[in-house]
Design an enzyme around this catalytic site. Structure first.
Site, PDB file in Angstrom:
ATOM      1  CE  LYS A 214       3.004  -1.343  -4.781  1.00 48.14           C
ATOM      2  NZ  LYS A 214       4.116  -1.108  -3.889  1.00 48.14           N
TER       3      LYS A 214
ATOM      4  CG  HIS B 224       9.094  -4.033   7.902  1.00 44.81           C
ATOM      5  ND1 HIS B 224       7.878  -4.692   7.999  1.00 44.81           N
ATOM      6  CD2 HIS B 224       9.368  -3.571   9.148  1.00 44.81           C
ATOM      7  CE1 HIS B 224       7.445  -4.620   9.254  1.00 44.81           C
ATOM      8  NE2 HIS B 224       8.328  -3.935   9.956  1.00 44.81           N
TER       9      HIS B 224
ATOM     10  CE1 TYR C  51       0.125  -8.419   1.821  1.00 43.56           C
ATOM     11  CE2 TYR C  51       2.367  -8.515   2.648  1.00 43.56           C
ATOM     12  CZ  TYR C  51       1.287  -7.789   2.196  1.00 43.56           C
ATOM     13  OH  TYR C  51       1.374  -6.428   2.120  1.00 43.56           O
TER      14      TYR C  51
ATOM     15  CE1 TYR D  79       3.894  -5.888  -0.067  1.00 42.83           C
ATOM     16  CE2 TYR D  79       5.586  -4.514   0.945  1.00 42.83           C
ATOM     17  CZ  TYR D  79       4.379  -5.186   1.028  1.00 42.83           C
ATOM     18  OH  TYR D  79       3.658  -5.152   2.204  1.00 42.83           O
TER      19      TYR D  79
ATOM     20  N   PRO E  74      -6.146  -3.582  -1.133  1.00 47.48           N
ATOM     21  CG  PRO E  74      -6.937  -4.021   1.012  1.00 47.48           C
ATOM     22  CD  PRO E  74      -7.399  -3.851  -0.403  1.00 47.48           C
TER      23      PRO E  74
END
Length: 388
Positions: A296, A72, A200, A383, A292
């Site tokens: 990580k 991604h 998100y 990220y 979550p």
């Protein structure tokens, strides 16, 4: 028995450490309380930092991940049912890989089998002895018989409830924790993912996440109160609530279907210091838990393995610097990842004790992220994973 490194816990971190050390010529034995089938039945996260991807390749277990995983280049953030994209590749030149933790574990088991790695399942009553001496050993019971495993080092990869952290005296160990006042209701469904990348979503009704395992298996979450029970949520109720919280375009196009797994996970942040006591090392969830939101958990365990693997190889070459400073090295990265996960959790969830001002601050932060390349670079850097 005797080995060089006794590894407590046969999850992904214990198996990866064993695999890497074996390839470096260091003998290990892995002790796991549960059966292999039980370990492989756990539903866990599926977003791998690129450092994790490279570690799995180094361990010789990257072939299926590279063939079946989904790289991604970015992710979507949403507020008030409208979204925008964070382009990791453009911002920091890196990607993440979507590949389930269960599949990582399966690949590691197969690799250990191919190398005749020693993984003992069904052990009970594990006790770590003499961790603060030069001659530690581990005792355990298997099929009603007690066994002793002598070793040079002990790696505690046995999770939050394992014996390893509990072995460190209270006078030495310090714990830091934050329990969040909500959980994630998650479902797994054999449906096409609504988006090619994760979404998100921050919403007045609570957080939502659209994720995936593969092209035909989707993972979705909604924030719920800790008092909620899985039985209260029918599949139809879940889909209706998810649609209310995600971008309108996604809500209109989402493919729904029966859930094949449904659960509620509480959220918490936790760190134990130090991560080393004598010849005992803590790895992964034995030392730290992250909510979550920042993806990580597994990745932090892999970074611990990175530091410990290199430290042990160096120790057998006569250089003790790595094992001496393992805790400081690992914790420096742990705390940065804890910060990112805490920050993302605070940004995207609705907290029951916060009012309209805090809600406006969240919206302002997301608006700033949408229009600031500098802010997006910071999010992307964290990220995809900070360097080891």
């Amino acid at each position: 028995m005797r080995c060089q490194v006794a590894i407590i816990g046969g999850g992904p971190s214990g198996l990866l450490l064993s695999q890497l050390l074996h390839r470096a010529g260091i003998d290990t034995v892995v002790l796991e309380r549960q059966s292999r089938d039980y370990v492989l039945s756990r539903i866990r996260a599926g977003v791998l930092e690129w450092g994790t991807v490279e570690m799995l390749r180094e361990a010789g277990v990257g072939a299926r991940m590279d063939a079946e995983g989904f790289p991604h280049d970015g992710t979507y953030l949403a507020c008030r049912n409208e979204g925008f994209r964070i382009d990791f590749k453009d911002l920091v030149g890196k990607q993440v890989m979507v590949y389930g933790q269960t599949e990582v574990t399966r690949d590691l088991y197969e690799a250990r089998d191919q190398m005749d790695g020693k993984v003992i399942h069904g052990v009970e009553g594990v006790v770590i002895h003499g961790a603060d001496t030069d001659a530690p050993h581990v005792t355990y019971t298997l099929d009603g018989t007690e066994h002793r495993l002598d070793c040079d080092w002990v790696a505690g990869c046995d999770g939050f409830h394992g014996v390893s952290r509990q072995t460190i005296p209270d006078t030495v160990l310090k714990e830091f924790k934050r329990v969040y006042p909500f959980g994630w209701l998650g479902i797994l469904s054999e449906t096409k993912p609504v988006s090619e990348e994760l979404i998100y979503a921050q919403h007045s009704r609570g957080f939502a996440l659209c994720s995936m395992r593969n092209a035909h298996l989707s993972r979705y979450y909604v924030q719920v109160p800790l008092t909620d029970k899985v039985e209260q949520w029918s599949d139809d109720a879940f889909w209706d609530e998810l649609k209310r919280r995600i971008p309108a375009e996604a809500a209109e196009s989402i493919e729904t279907g029966p859930s094949i797994e449904k659960s509620i996970a509480p959220l918490r942040s936790f760190v134990a210091e130090p991560m080393k006591w004598g010849r005992l090392f803590l790895v992964g969830d034995a030392a730290h838990i992250v909510p979550p939101t920042g993806a990580k958990g597994l990745n932090l365990a892999v970074s611990d393995v990175h530091y410990l693997y290199h430290a042990l190889v160096q120790a057998y070459q006569g250089d003790d610097h790595g094992v001496t400073h393992y805790s400081e090295q690992a914790l420096a990265r742990v705390w940065k990842s804890e910060r990112f996960s805490w920050s993302m959790t605070g940004l995207l969830h609705r907290f029951p004790d916060r009012g309209d001002f805090e809600a406006r601050m969240q919206e302002a932060e997301l608006d700033y992220l949408q229009h600031s390349r500098v802010a997006q670079m910071s999010l992307a850097e964290n990220y995809v994973g900070l360097p080891y």
